[in-house]
Structures are given as C-alpha cells and as structure tokens.
Design an enzyme around this catalytic site. Structure first.
Site, short mmCIF file in Angstrom:
data_model
loop_
_atom_site.label_atom_id
_atom_site.label_comp_id
_atom_site.label_asym_id
_atom_site.label_seq_id
_atom_site.Cartn_x
_atom_site.Cartn_y
_atom_site.Cartn_z
N HIS A 17 0.83 -1.20 0.00
CA HIS A 17 0.00 0.00 0.00
C HIS A 17 0.87 1.25 0.00
O HIS A 17 0.65 2.19 -0.77
CB HIS A 17 -0.90 0.05 1.25
CG HIS A 17 -1.99 -0.94 1.28
ND1 HIS A 17 -2.21 -1.76 2.38
CD2 HIS A 17 -2.96 -1.26 0.39
CE1 HIS A 17 -3.25 -2.52 2.15
NE2 HIS A 17 -3.73 -2.25 0.94
N LYS A 41 -18.99 -4.79 7.81
CA LYS A 41 -17.80 -5.60 8.04
C LYS A 41 -17.10 -5.15 9.31
O LYS A 41 -16.93 -3.96 9.55
CB LYS A 41 -16.82 -5.47 6.87
CG LYS A 41 -17.23 -6.23 5.64
CD LYS A 41 -16.11 -6.20 4.62
CE LYS A 41 -16.44 -7.08 3.44
NZ LYS A 41 -15.35 -7.09 2.46
N ARG A 90 -1.57 -6.24 -8.44
CA ARG A 90 -0.65 -7.31 -8.09
C ARG A 90 -0.66 -8.42 -9.12
O ARG A 90 0.34 -9.11 -9.29
CB ARG A 90 -1.04 -7.91 -6.73
CG ARG A 90 -0.91 -6.96 -5.58
CD ARG A 90 -1.52 -7.55 -4.35
NE ARG A 90 -2.96 -7.72 -4.60
CZ ARG A 90 -3.86 -7.99 -3.68
NH1 ARG A 90 -3.50 -8.18 -2.45
NH2 ARG A 90 -5.13 -8.11 -3.99
N SER A 127 -3.70 -7.33 2.82
CA SER A 127 -4.00 -7.19 4.25
C SER A 127 -4.53 -8.49 4.82
O SER A 127 -4.16 -8.90 5.93
CB SER A 127 -5.02 -6.08 4.47
OG SER A 127 -4.50 -4.84 4.07
#
Length: 160
Positions: A17, A41, A90, A127
C-alpha cells in the site's frame, strides 16, 4: 491542484500500500488515502485506528492526507475535487476487477483511474494474507511498516 485518491480498507496497511501511495504522491499535487467505511464488516482495526496508523506512516509525505469515506468513491471524488483514483495491481485477477471498476467510475463521473503495477517485492501482499499469517505466528515484520507490525502483534492473541 491535481488530486488523486488511493482508496482501500487498509486493515492493516502493508508495504505494498505504502509503495503505491508514495509513488502516487510523486505524480499528483495531493494524494488522499481514503479508508473505506463498511459498517457491515468488522475489521481487525477500527476505522479510527486505521486512520491514525496511516497518518503516522505517511507523515513523511507532505502532500498526502488521510481521510475516510462511505458510499460511492466517485461521489467522494466529486465532493473533494479529486480527478483520479490511484490503485495498485498485483496480478491479472486484480486487473480484471480494477478495469471494470475504472470503466464504471469513468462512466459515472469522468474520474480517471491510474492502475499502477506493484513493486514485485510486494506482489503477493494483501492485508488479509498478512492478518492470516500473523494469526498463526508467521513473521510479517518485513511486510508492514514497523508501527503497523507493533499494533498487529498487540492486537492478535499469542503473537506478542
């Protein structure tokens, strides 16, 4: 002033990040790191904790500001005069998802998306993966900023 946003959950922020945030800060006058608020969440860290950690780890970047948002990102962009969304890629699967989001965001608001390839050293980082590995006692110290590592170790049972 040309502004960009780097959106995400940042639960927790990783070195991947930070790589994208730092690189975006070299391209734009101001970069807003916007933490997603999703009340459905429950994250490992509260929104306030994530904001605090991000402010600390980006303090050396004078043109980076940390904020939070809920709702459509394009609405946040409109309200804050943001012309671009900066995201890291990614993998090919990231590209498929991010391309659809970029096209939708452009259609809704005209906001452009800058898709940046991640530094290969961070191409595997997420994460979720960092939290999972840390939960089972794996060493994630090189994957997150030192402050984040300290807080992660304090938060997860049996990792101190």
């Amino acid at each position: 002033m040309r502004r960009a946003v780097c959106p995400g959950s940042y639960d927790p922020a990783t070195n991947g990040h930070l790589d994208i945030i730092e690189r975006a800060s070299q391209l734009f006058d101001e970069v807003v790191v916007a933490v997603l608020v999703n009340k459905k969440k429950q994250g490992l860290f509260s929104i306030d904790e994530r904001l605090e950690m991000l402010r600390e780890v980006t303090a050396k970047l004078p043109n980076v500001r940390v904020d939070s948002w809920h709702g459509l990102l394009v609405d946040y962009c409109r309200q804050n005069g943001i012309v671009a969304i900066a995201k890291g890629l990614r993998s090919v699967s990231d590209f498929d998802y991010e391309l659809q989001m970029a096209q939708m965001n452009r259609e809704l608001s005209g906001v452009e998306t800058l898709l940046m390839s991640n530094n290969p050293a961070y191409s595997f980082l997420s994460s979720s993966l960092v939290k999972e590995v840390a939960t089972y006692g794996g060493d994630v110290a090189q994957m997150v900023p030192p402050l984040v590592h300290k807080r992660l170790m304090e938060r997860l049972p049996g990792t101190e």
